[in-house]
Design an enzyme around this catalytic site. Structure first.
Site, mmCIF file in Angstrom:
data_model
loop_
_atom_site.group_PDB
_atom_site.id
_atom_site.type_symbol
_atom_site.label_atom_id
_atom_site.label_comp_id
_atom_site.label_asym_id
_atom_site.label_seq_id
_atom_site.Cartn_x
_atom_site.Cartn_y
_atom_site.Cartn_z
ATOM 1 N N ASP A 36 -28.827 64.205 34.464
ATOM 2 C CA ASP A 36 -28.536 62.881 35.026
ATOM 3 C C ASP A 36 -29.672 61.903 34.713
ATOM 4 O O ASP A 36 -30.830 62.310 34.579
ATOM 5 C CB ASP A 36 -28.344 63.010 36.546
ATOM 6 C CG ASP A 36 -27.653 61.794 37.139
ATOM 7 O OD1 ASP A 36 -27.090 60.979 36.376
ATOM 8 O OD2 ASP A 36 -27.679 61.644 38.370
ATOM 9 N N GLU B 185 -31.025 79.031 43.127
ATOM 10 C CA GLU B 185 -32.125 78.219 43.642
ATOM 11 C C GLU B 185 -31.944 76.816 43.056
ATOM 12 O O GLU B 185 -31.567 76.666 41.886
ATOM 13 C CB GLU B 185 -33.479 78.798 43.203
ATOM 14 C CG GLU B 185 -33.763 80.174 43.780
ATOM 15 C CD GLU B 185 -33.914 80.171 45.294
ATOM 16 O OE1 GLU B 185 -34.378 79.159 45.849
ATOM 17 O OE2 GLU B 185 -33.525 81.167 45.927
ATOM 18 N N ARG C 269 -26.386 51.487 27.787
ATOM 19 C CA ARG C 269 -26.337 52.839 28.360
ATOM 20 C C ARG C 269 -26.201 53.922 27.291
ATOM 21 O O ARG C 269 -26.760 55.005 27.415
ATOM 22 C CB ARG C 269 -25.170 52.941 29.350
ATOM 23 C CG ARG C 269 -25.355 52.138 30.617
ATOM 24 C CD ARG C 269 -24.109 52.248 31.499
ATOM 25 N NE ARG C 269 -23.786 53.627 31.797
ATOM 26 C CZ ARG C 269 -24.366 54.346 32.762
ATOM 27 N NH1 ARG C 269 -25.266 53.790 33.533
ATOM 28 N NH2 ARG C 269 -24.023 55.599 32.958
ATOM 29 N N ARG D 154 -27.387 66.207 44.695
ATOM 30 C CA ARG D 154 -26.027 66.686 44.979
ATOM 31 C C ARG D 154 -25.549 67.517 43.801
ATOM 32 O O ARG D 154 -26.146 67.492 42.721
ATOM 33 C CB ARG D 154 -25.079 65.521 45.267
ATOM 34 C CG ARG D 154 -25.046 64.469 44.185
ATOM 35 C CD ARG D 154 -24.000 63.381 44.452
ATOM 36 N NE ARG D 154 -24.178 62.276 43.520
ATOM 37 C CZ ARG D 154 -24.805 61.140 43.806
ATOM 38 N NH1 ARG D 154 -25.314 60.936 45.012
ATOM 39 N NH2 ARG D 154 -24.948 60.185 42.904
ATOM 40 N N LEU D 155 -24.433 68.249 44.012
ATOM 41 C CA LEU D 155 -23.964 69.191 42.991
ATOM 42 C C LEU D 155 -22.855 68.620 42.108
ATOM 43 O O LEU D 155 -22.583 69.168 41.030
ATOM 44 C CB LEU D 155 -23.492 70.494 43.645
ATOM 45 C CG LEU D 155 -24.599 71.252 44.394
ATOM 46 C CD1 LEU D 155 -24.042 72.519 45.040
ATOM 47 C CD2 LEU D 155 -25.745 71.623 43.434
ATOM 48 N N SER D 156 -22.223 67.539 42.543
ATOM 49 C CA SER D 156 -21.236 66.840 41.714
ATOM 50 C C SER D 156 -20.218 67.774 41.052
ATOM 51 O O SER D 156 -19.970 67.685 39.845
ATOM 52 C CB SER D 156 -21.949 65.995 40.647
ATOM 53 O OG SER D 156 -22.780 65.040 41.251
ATOM 54 N N SER E 261 -15.098 65.978 34.840
ATOM 55 C CA SER E 261 -13.726 65.451 34.859
ATOM 56 C C SER E 261 -13.695 64.089 35.550
ATOM 57 O O SER E 261 -12.849 63.251 35.240
ATOM 58 C CB SER E 261 -12.783 66.440 35.542
ATOM 59 O OG SER E 261 -12.692 67.615 34.759
ATOM 60 N N ASP E 262 -14.642 63.854 36.472
ATOM 61 C CA ASP E 262 -14.695 62.546 37.138
ATOM 62 C C ASP E 262 -15.300 61.463 36.232
ATOM 63 O O ASP E 262 -15.162 60.270 36.527
ATOM 64 C CB ASP E 262 -15.505 62.649 38.438
ATOM 65 C CG ASP E 262 -14.741 63.439 39.493
ATOM 66 O OD1 ASP E 262 -13.491 63.350 39.501
ATOM 67 O OD2 ASP E 262 -15.376 64.152 40.283
ATOM 68 N N HIS F 59 -27.710 57.994 26.412
ATOM 69 C CA HIS F 59 -27.012 59.235 26.061
ATOM 70 C C HIS F 59 -27.540 59.776 24.725
ATOM 71 O O HIS F 59 -27.713 60.977 24.557
ATOM 72 C CB HIS F 59 -25.502 58.993 25.981
ATOM 73 C CG HIS F 59 -24.900 58.569 27.293
ATOM 74 N ND1 HIS F 59 -25.209 59.189 28.482
ATOM 75 C CD2 HIS F 59 -24.027 57.567 27.612
ATOM 76 C CE1 HIS F 59 -24.544 58.605 29.473
ATOM 77 N NE2 HIS F 59 -23.825 57.610 28.966
ATOM 78 N N LEU G 202 -29.268 83.449 23.007
ATOM 79 C CA LEU G 202 -29.008 82.460 24.063
ATOM 80 C C LEU G 202 -27.518 82.179 24.146
ATOM 81 O O LEU G 202 -26.880 81.907 23.133
ATOM 82 C CB LEU G 202 -29.758 81.138 23.764
ATOM 83 C CG LEU G 202 -29.540 80.019 24.775
ATOM 84 C CD1 LEU G 202 -30.234 80.320 26.098
ATOM 85 C CD2 LEU G 202 -30.048 78.675 24.229
HETATM 86 C C1 FPP Z 1 -25.376 61.493 33.174
HETATM 87 O O1 FPP Z 1 -26.234 60.372 33.176
HETATM 88 C C2 FPP Z 1 -25.123 61.901 31.803
HETATM 89 C C3 FPP Z 1 -23.894 62.007 31.237
HETATM 90 C C4 FPP Z 1 -22.638 61.727 31.972
HETATM 91 C C5 FPP Z 1 -23.739 62.353 29.826
HETATM 92 C C6 FPP Z 1 -24.584 63.494 29.371
HETATM 93 C C7 FPP Z 1 -24.529 63.513 27.918
HETATM 94 C C8 FPP Z 1 -25.553 63.768 27.109
HETATM 95 C C9 FPP Z 1 -26.909 64.136 27.541
HETATM 96 C C10 FPP Z 1 -25.267 63.605 25.667
HETATM 97 C C11 FPP Z 1 -25.427 64.802 24.841
HETATM 98 C C12 FPP Z 1 -24.935 66.076 25.367
HETATM 99 C C13 FPP Z 1 -24.904 67.180 24.605
HETATM 100 C C14 FPP Z 1 -24.515 68.454 25.205
HETATM 101 C C15 FPP Z 1 -25.249 67.155 23.168
HETATM 102 P P1 FPP Z 1 -25.685 58.987 33.691
HETATM 103 O O2 FPP Z 1 -25.071 58.263 32.565
HETATM 104 O O3 FPP Z 1 -24.807 59.198 34.889
HETATM 105 O O4 FPP Z 1 -27.022 58.298 34.142
HETATM 106 P P2 FPP Z 1 -27.218 57.265 35.332
HETATM 107 O O5 FPP Z 1 -27.005 58.043 36.608
HETATM 108 O O6 FPP Z 1 -28.631 56.838 35.174
HETATM 109 O O7 FPP Z 1 -26.223 56.159 35.135
#
Ligand code: FPP
Length: 252
Positions: free
Chosen positions: A17, A203, A30, A190-192, A63-64, A34, A128
């Site tokens: 996150d 843990e 944003r 939170r676990l979302s 999914s959300d 990513h 892995l």
């Molecule tokens: C949550 O941060 C992140 C995501 C919903 C996307 C996660 C995706 C990646 C890290 C891209 C690459 C993944 C792989 C497996 C190659 P957020 O956008 O909710 O952040 P915020 O809470 O700061 O808005």
């Protein structure tokens, strides 16, 4: 480097996150967060086996997350597809086995093809077990596993709760086992809807570090924290268990 206590290795799960906030404070869109998040993914995948991790589950798209603007959703899928295309060979050489968990019926076809290709090319990997959760919901996964159990029951011979529990556990964790350590970056606690069944005795480590900044030293620190926790799985510490044989008795 720090090793885990377990001889077989740990199952670590990460809620990645903070990508959006990482980008926003830098005045970037944003999607840049990513993209930067992919570098962090590469880092943890590379260092995980050396830190005693045998299974690593990363929450890439819940999914959300379909509730996000379509452009952001598309970008995330595009970024994951590019990651798989570029990293497939390195994953194979590293001995990583990729598995994607979650629903597959709504994933765009080009990404689905890349997933299937990478899963097939890395299928023999033994160092892995890398699981990426895409279009994933723990509650949906548990419901599907329960339906699997229900299909194995008959009206005359209903399954016992224990059998249902065993089938659900097997359906959800086969090959990866329960989660030992669950890390969430980005400061939220939170676990979302992530790995709810498999994390029954995990843990939990919550860190304010935003995902794009998370590196191998953060992972090692989380494992260090984990190694100092006493995991009792509902029992009491053996030092307080008077029914356990004493050290003197053991010595005789
Ligand atoms: C949550 O941060 C992140 C995501 C919903 C996307 C996660 C995706 C990646 C890290 C891209 C690459 C993944 C792989 C497996 C190659 P957020 O956008 O909710 O952040 P915020 O809470 O700061 O808005």
């Amino acid at each position: 480097m720090m090793q885990s206590k377990s001889s077989t290795g740990l199952h670590v799960a990460i809620i990645m996150d903070g990508n959006g906030r990482w980008a926003t404070v830098r005045g970037l869109p944003r999607v840049s967060g990513h993209r930067a998040g992919v570098t962090a993914v590469r880092r943890v995948v590379e260092h995980a086996p050396g830190l005693g991790i045998r299974a690593l589950t990363l929450y890439a798209f819940s999914s959300d997350n379909w509730a996000r603007p379509p452009q952001e959703v598309q970008s995330i899928f595009w970024i994951i597809r590019a990651f798989l295309r570029l990293e497939c060979e390195r994953l194979r050489q590293q001995g990583a086995r990729l598995e994607v968990i979650g629903r597959r019926d709504r994933i765009p076809l080009p990404l689905l093809r890349e997933i299937e290709r990478t899963e097939s090319i890395t299928a023999e990997g033994g160092s892995l077990h890398l699981r990426i959760a895409i279009d994933y919901s723990a509650q949906t996964s548990i419901a599907v596993a329960l339906a699997t159990a229900a299909s194995q029951t008959s009206r005359h011979q209903p399954l016992s709760a224990e059998s249902v529990r065993a089938i659900v556990t097997h359906t959800l964790t086969a090959g990866s086992g329960n989660v030992d350590l669950l890390i969430r970056t980005g400061g939220e606690q939170r676990l979302s809807d992530f790995l709810l069944w498999e994390s029954a005795y995990a843990e939990l480590v919550f860190t304010p570090r935003m995902w794009p900044d998370f590196d191998e030293s953060d992972l090692a620190a989380a494992l260090g924290d984990f190694n100092h926790r006493e995991r009792r799985f509902g029992a009491i510490p053996s030092s307080l268990d008077q029914s356990a044989p004493s050290l003197m008795e053991n010595a005789q």
